[in-house]
Scaffold this motif. Structure first.
Motif, mmCIF file in Angstrom:
data_model
loop_
_atom_site.group_PDB
_atom_site.id
_atom_site.type_symbol
_atom_site.label_atom_id
_atom_site.label_comp_id
_atom_site.label_asym_id
_atom_site.label_seq_id
_atom_site.Cartn_x
_atom_site.Cartn_y
_atom_site.Cartn_z
ATOM 1 N N PRO A 2 25.755 -21.563 -27.172
ATOM 2 C CA PRO A 2 24.756 -22.501 -27.683
ATOM 3 C C PRO A 2 23.358 -21.919 -27.812
ATOM 4 C CG PRO A 2 25.288 -22.980 -25.400
ATOM 5 C CD PRO A 2 26.254 -21.932 -25.854
ATOM 6 N N ASP A 3 22.978 -20.938 -26.981
ATOM 7 C CA ASP A 3 21.643 -20.372 -27.064
ATOM 8 C C ASP A 3 21.459 -19.686 -28.418
ATOM 9 O OD1 ASP A 3 20.590 -20.230 -23.904
ATOM 10 O OD2 ASP A 3 22.757 -20.263 -24.190
ATOM 11 N N SER A 4 20.230 -19.625 -28.894
ATOM 12 C CA SER A 4 19.948 -19.025 -30.198
ATOM 13 C C SER A 4 19.385 -17.617 -30.035
ATOM 14 C CB SER A 4 18.941 -19.881 -30.967
ATOM 15 O OG SER A 4 19.443 -21.181 -31.172
ATOM 16 N N PRO A 5 19.702 -16.704 -30.966
ATOM 17 C CA PRO A 5 19.155 -15.351 -30.877
ATOM 18 C C PRO A 5 17.655 -15.347 -31.134
ATOM 19 C CG PRO A 5 20.318 -15.646 -32.952
ATOM 20 C CD PRO A 5 20.596 -16.867 -32.125
ATOM 21 N N SER A 26 22.054 -18.647 -21.105
ATOM 22 C CA SER A 26 22.508 -19.370 -19.919
ATOM 23 C C SER A 26 23.929 -18.973 -19.534
ATOM 24 C CB SER A 26 22.437 -20.877 -20.187
ATOM 25 O OG SER A 26 23.191 -21.200 -21.342
ATOM 26 N N PRO A 27 24.285 -19.108 -18.250
ATOM 27 C CA PRO A 27 25.636 -18.746 -17.785
ATOM 28 C C PRO A 27 26.707 -19.489 -18.569
ATOM 29 C CG PRO A 27 24.179 -19.141 -15.928
ATOM 30 C CD PRO A 27 23.421 -19.566 -17.153
ATOM 31 N N GLN A 28 27.721 -18.766 -19.018
ATOM 32 C CA GLN A 28 28.782 -19.359 -19.840
ATOM 33 C C GLN A 28 29.894 -18.344 -20.073
ATOM 34 O OE1 GLN A 28 27.419 -19.429 -24.240
ATOM 35 N NE2 GLN A 28 25.501 -19.494 -23.048
ATOM 36 N N THR A 45 19.373 -7.196 -19.907
ATOM 37 C CA THR A 45 18.824 -7.973 -18.795
ATOM 38 C C THR A 45 18.129 -7.011 -17.816
ATOM 39 O OG1 THR A 45 20.845 -9.291 -19.001
ATOM 40 C CG2 THR A 45 19.369 -9.814 -17.160
ATOM 41 N N PRO A 46 16.881 -7.290 -17.421
ATOM 42 C CA PRO A 46 16.151 -6.356 -16.548
ATOM 43 C C PRO A 46 16.847 -6.080 -15.217
ATOM 44 C CG PRO A 46 14.664 -7.990 -17.495
ATOM 45 C CD PRO A 46 16.053 -8.434 -17.828
ATOM 46 N N GLN A 47 17.550 -7.079 -14.683
ATOM 47 C CA GLN A 47 18.210 -6.915 -13.398
ATOM 48 C C GLN A 47 19.735 -6.887 -13.583
ATOM 49 O OE1 GLN A 47 16.403 -9.608 -14.203
ATOM 50 N NE2 GLN A 47 17.956 -11.233 -14.358
ATOM 51 N N PRO A 48 20.467 -6.323 -12.623
ATOM 52 C CA PRO A 48 21.938 -6.311 -12.712
ATOM 53 C C PRO A 48 22.496 -7.733 -12.759
ATOM 54 C CG PRO A 48 21.151 -4.819 -10.995
ATOM 55 C CD PRO A 48 19.979 -5.635 -11.416
ATOM 56 N N VAL A 49 23.567 -7.921 -13.522
ATOM 57 C CA VAL A 49 24.223 -9.232 -13.634
ATOM 58 C C VAL A 49 25.724 -9.034 -13.453
ATOM 59 C CG1 VAL A 49 24.688 -11.225 -15.110
ATOM 60 C CG2 VAL A 49 22.461 -10.087 -15.232
ATOM 61 N N ARG A 50 26.316 -9.826 -12.548
ATOM 62 C CA ARG A 50 27.755 -9.730 -12.341
ATOM 63 C C ARG A 50 28.477 -10.430 -13.487
ATOM 64 N NH1 ARG A 50 30.813 -7.815 -8.634
ATOM 65 N NH2 ARG A 50 28.999 -7.372 -7.337
ATOM 66 N N VAL A 51 29.471 -9.741 -14.029
ATOM 67 C CA VAL A 51 30.215 -10.275 -15.175
ATOM 68 C C VAL A 51 31.706 -10.116 -14.929
ATOM 69 C CG1 VAL A 51 28.394 -9.828 -16.871
ATOM 70 C CG2 VAL A 51 30.082 -8.059 -16.376
ATOM 71 N N PHE A 52 32.469 -10.994 -15.556
ATOM 72 C CA PHE A 52 33.927 -10.860 -15.562
ATOM 73 C C PHE A 52 34.344 -10.674 -17.005
ATOM 74 C CE2 PHE A 52 38.229 -12.464 -16.030
ATOM 75 C CZ PHE A 52 38.885 -11.730 -15.040
ATOM 76 N N GLU A 53 35.087 -9.595 -17.282
ATOM 77 C CA GLU A 53 35.418 -9.244 -18.662
ATOM 78 C C GLU A 53 36.916 -9.051 -18.834
ATOM 79 O OE1 GLU A 53 31.408 -6.683 -19.728
ATOM 80 O OE2 GLU A 53 32.747 -6.052 -18.128
ATOM 81 N N ARG A 54 37.403 -9.469 -20.018
ATOM 82 C CA ARG A 54 38.800 -9.270 -20.377
ATOM 83 C C ARG A 54 38.867 -8.732 -21.794
ATOM 84 N NH1 ARG A 54 40.287 -14.591 -19.031
ATOM 85 N NH2 ARG A 54 41.024 -14.867 -21.168
ATOM 86 N N GLU A 85 21.524 -15.767 -16.060
ATOM 87 C CA GLU A 85 21.046 -15.573 -17.417
ATOM 88 C C GLU A 85 21.235 -14.117 -17.848
ATOM 89 O OE1 GLU A 85 17.043 -16.936 -17.795
ATOM 90 O OE2 GLU A 85 17.651 -19.036 -17.997
ATOM 91 N N LEU A 86 21.642 -13.950 -19.089
ATOM 92 C CA LEU A 86 21.997 -12.627 -19.595
ATOM 93 C C LEU A 86 21.249 -12.354 -20.899
ATOM 94 C CD1 LEU A 86 24.113 -10.376 -18.811
ATOM 95 C CD2 LEU A 86 25.580 -11.356 -20.592
ATOM 96 N N SER A 87 20.744 -11.119 -21.041
ATOM 97 C CA SER A 87 20.092 -10.693 -22.284
ATOM 98 C C SER A 87 20.865 -9.503 -22.845
ATOM 99 C CB SER A 87 18.634 -10.300 -22.030
ATOM 100 O OG SER A 87 17.898 -11.386 -21.507
ATOM 101 N N PHE A 88 20.983 -9.467 -24.170
ATOM 102 C CA PHE A 88 21.752 -8.376 -24.765
ATOM 103 C C PHE A 88 21.461 -8.263 -26.258
ATOM 104 C CE2 PHE A 88 24.249 -12.256 -24.723
ATOM 105 C CZ PHE A 88 24.737 -12.357 -26.019
ATOM 106 N N LEU A 89 21.802 -7.114 -26.826
ATOM 107 C CA LEU A 89 21.799 -6.895 -28.263
ATOM 108 C C LEU A 89 23.247 -6.856 -28.718
ATOM 109 C CD1 LEU A 89 19.174 -4.001 -28.509
ATOM 110 C CD2 LEU A 89 18.761 -6.462 -28.720
#
Length: 283
Positions: A2-5, A26-28, A45-54, A85-89
């Motif tokens: 839902p967040d916008s670029p 936002s977390p999702q 994201t400036p700080q480390p963020v824990r993620v789960f990936e498949r 919260e996550l930031s990315f390109l």
């Protein structure tokens, strides 16, 4: 999602790459059952963020660090969940471009399509740098012009093919230099169409080389990449037009600059004075 670029290439003529920059998403969960293009995601994201990936044949929990890259080939499944919260390109690269450039580089892919494999939390400074350049250009309204974006997109594609493509590049097959006749054709085209939007493909066609080879060969021959050379020649022509009495705003518009401030910036960078200061010096 839902967040916008905060930045996107949607309003620009980037048919071969879709670019978007996201901040504080936002977390999702983000899920794509089958990617239509090759996907590159760069964590910012400036700080480390824990993620789960498949992905196909892969699932794991990890920590995304600034500069980490996730890379997937077209047709892959992609899933990611994050709880802060996550930031990315995000860069979606056209499969048609990847296959076209591979063919131009004479890679032995036969009739198959290019794949880049799957890479999670990859480190590649060149991919990050090119993405940052593309992002900066979008934030400034695409001031570099279409040829600047095209050059960076081709540079990214060539790098990915050489480093991650399913086949190795045959360096011996690459052209070594632009012949004088080819260079003359490229320069004549540029000077004939200075007032228009010039694409990398247009110059390559005039030089009778592939677009993928043009940027390197053109810079070797002229000392400048195509987009810088075009700006240089536009500023040189602008000097003549200004001295002929044409107003600054008309000069900017007639030479294809996006606006007057864009013209001022490049003019002053090259000559050290503004267009009006330049005119006053010769009165």
């Amino acid at each position: 999602m839902p967040d916008s670029p905060v930045v996107t290439s949607d309003d620009f003529e980037w048919s071969e790459l879709k670019f978007s920059g996201w901040e504080g998403v936002s977390p999702q969960e983000a899920f794509e059952p089958e990617l239509t293009g090759h996907l590159i995601v760069i964590h910012t994201t400036p700080q480390p963020v824990r993620v789960f990936e498949r992905a196909d044949g892969y699932h794991a929990e990890g920590v995304a660090m600034p500069g980490n890259i996730n890379m997937f080939s077209a047709g892959d499944m992609s899933f990611c969940r994050w709880e802060k919260e996550l930031s990315f390109l995000r860069l979606d690269l056209s499969t048609l471009l990847a296959d076209k450039v591979a063919a131009e580089l004479e890679l032995p892919i036969g009739s198959g399509a290019v794949e880049f494999g799957r890479h999670i939390r990859l480190h590649d400074d060149r991919v990050v740098q090119i993405a940052q350049w593309l992002c900066e250009d979008l934030k400034h309204g695409g001031l570099g012009g279409k040829i600047y974006a095209d050059s960076l997109i081709r540079m990214l594609t060539v790098h990915m093919l050489h480093r991650y493509g399913t086949v190795s590049a045959r360096q011996a097959a690459l052209p070594k230099a632009l012949a004088k006749k080819q260079l003359d054709g490229a320069l004549q085209y540029v000077h004939a169409y200075l007032e228009h939007e010039i694409s990398l493909d247009d110059i390559a066609a005039a030089a009778h080389v592939s677009s993928s080879h043009l940027v390197r060969l053109f810079k070797e021959a002229t000392g400048l990449p195509p987009h810088r050379y075009i700006i240089q020649e536009r500023v040189r022509k602008a000097q003549r037009l200004l001295l002929s009495g044409l107003p600054v705003h008309e000069v900017a518009a007639s030479l294809g600059f996006s606006d007057q401030s864009h013209f001022h910036r490049h003019f002053k960078r090259m000559l050290g004075v503004t267009p009006r200061e330049f005119v006053v010096q010769f009165r």
